[in-house]
Design an enzyme around this catalytic site. Structure first.
Site, PDB file in Angstrom:
ATOM      1  CG  HIS A   1      -0.235   0.357   2.514  1.00 43.96           C
ATOM      2  ND1 HIS A   1      -0.343   1.857   3.070  1.00 43.96           N
ATOM      3  CD2 HIS A   1       0.445  -0.227   3.275  1.00 43.96           C
ATOM      4  CE1 HIS A   1       0.504   1.752   4.207  1.00 43.96           C
ATOM      5  NE2 HIS A   1       0.752   0.562   4.352  1.00 43.96           N
ATOM      6  CB  CYS A   2       1.316   4.309  -1.538  1.00 39.04           C
ATOM      7  SG  CYS A   2       0.048   4.198  -3.156  1.00 39.04           S
ATOM      8  CB  ALA A   3      -1.206   7.948   0.496  1.00 42.34           C
TER       9      ALA A   3
ATOM     10  N   GLY B   1      -3.132   3.952  -3.079  1.00 47.50           N
ATOM     11  CA  GLY B   1      -3.062   2.624  -3.745  1.00 47.50           C
ATOM     12  C   GLY B   1      -3.406   2.731  -5.057  1.00 47.50           C
TER      13      GLY B   1
ATOM     14  CB  THR C   1      -0.038   0.693  -4.568  1.00 47.38           C
ATOM     15  OG1 THR C   1       0.223   1.312  -3.276  1.00 47.38           O
ATOM     16  CG2 THR C   1      -1.067  -0.706  -4.284  1.00 47.38           C
TER      17      THR C   1
END
Length: 251
Positions: free
Chosen positions: A139-141, A143, A147
């Site tokens: 994940h990132c912030a 997605g 991601t």
């Protein structure tokens, strides 16, 4: 159809099982992707622990986004890898500003992201194939971008079909507005609130198939594909073969 995992505190979490691959399909319960996990409820954590059986989390966020190993990880035996990827999209990084046209060539941005991400993506691969770390959630912030690129490389390296990778990337369009609204409430992304208060709130970022197609084209043109890209940046054939064995369920 995307295998959504519906949570109260995150909106873009899904299991990639079922995607078509050479000789089989992606095995459920190996690789998940998602957005920011910092607002998960106790119920969400129970879903990830009891129903999903989560064992690994790969966090692609930058230091300014306050990435951290959540308190609940240790209780569920979850291993955490922080591997920040360069974000050039302007959604999460306040230092990036959109041009007057309000848009970017995301295919070029993703290619630029990949140019600097090789060693980090090899570390992600090593994390996934070393020890009991799957099911793993990347994940990132939002997605979407970091991601999206990471997951595309991992899927392509396992010979998942290009059309399936593109379809998975596009699934984020169903949730991206909810994700953006949730991020705007967090201090790390106050620039999104400032845009809204100034009447400059942009529409949700476009989830453009040409963006991920461009990233896949870059991998093909420069390294003969995702596996070649990972090998060129330090991965071993053993790691790639192990990853394919883990994630692909033969027909």
């Amino acid at each position: 159809m995307p295998r959504w995992i519906d949570l109260a505190g995150a909106y873009n979490v899904r299991d990639l099982g079922g995607l078509a691959a050479a000789g089989g399909v992606v095995r459920p319960g190996v690789l998940l992707r998602g957005d920011n996990l910092d607002s998960l409820t106790a119920g969400d954590i129970a879903v990830l622990g009891d129903q999903v059986g989560l064992r690994g989390v790969v966090d692609l966020r930058a230091p300014f986004e306050n990435p951290r190993e959540a308190d609940w990880f240790s209780g569920l035996g979850i291993s955490w890898l922080h591997e920040p990827l360069l974000d050039l999209t302007g959604l999460t990084d306040p230092s990036v500003r959109r041009g007057q046209a309000g848009g970017y060539d995301f295919a070029k941005l993703y290619a630029t992201m990949l140019e600097s991400a090789g060693a980090g993506l090899v570390r992600v691969l090593d994390f996934l194939v070393s020890g009991s770390r799957t099911p793993a959630l990347v994940h990132c912030a939002a997605g979407k971008d970091r991601t999206g690129v990471t997951v595309a490389v991992l899927l392509a390296a396992a010979d998942v079909e290009r059309e399936a990778i593109i379809a998975d990337y596009l699934a984020t369009a169903e949730r991206i507005q909810l994700v953006r609204e949730a991020l705007a409430h967090r201090e790390e992304y106050q620039h999104l609130r400032e845009q809204a208060s100034a009447g400059r709130s942009a529409p949700a970022p476009v989830v453009d198939p040409q963006a991920i197609i461009g990233a896949l084209d870059f991998l093909d043109a420069t390294h003969g594909g995702a596996a070649g890209f990972l090998l060129a940046h330090g991965a071993t054939r053993v790691q790639i073969d192990r990853w394919r064995h883990m994630i692909i369920e033969p027909r």
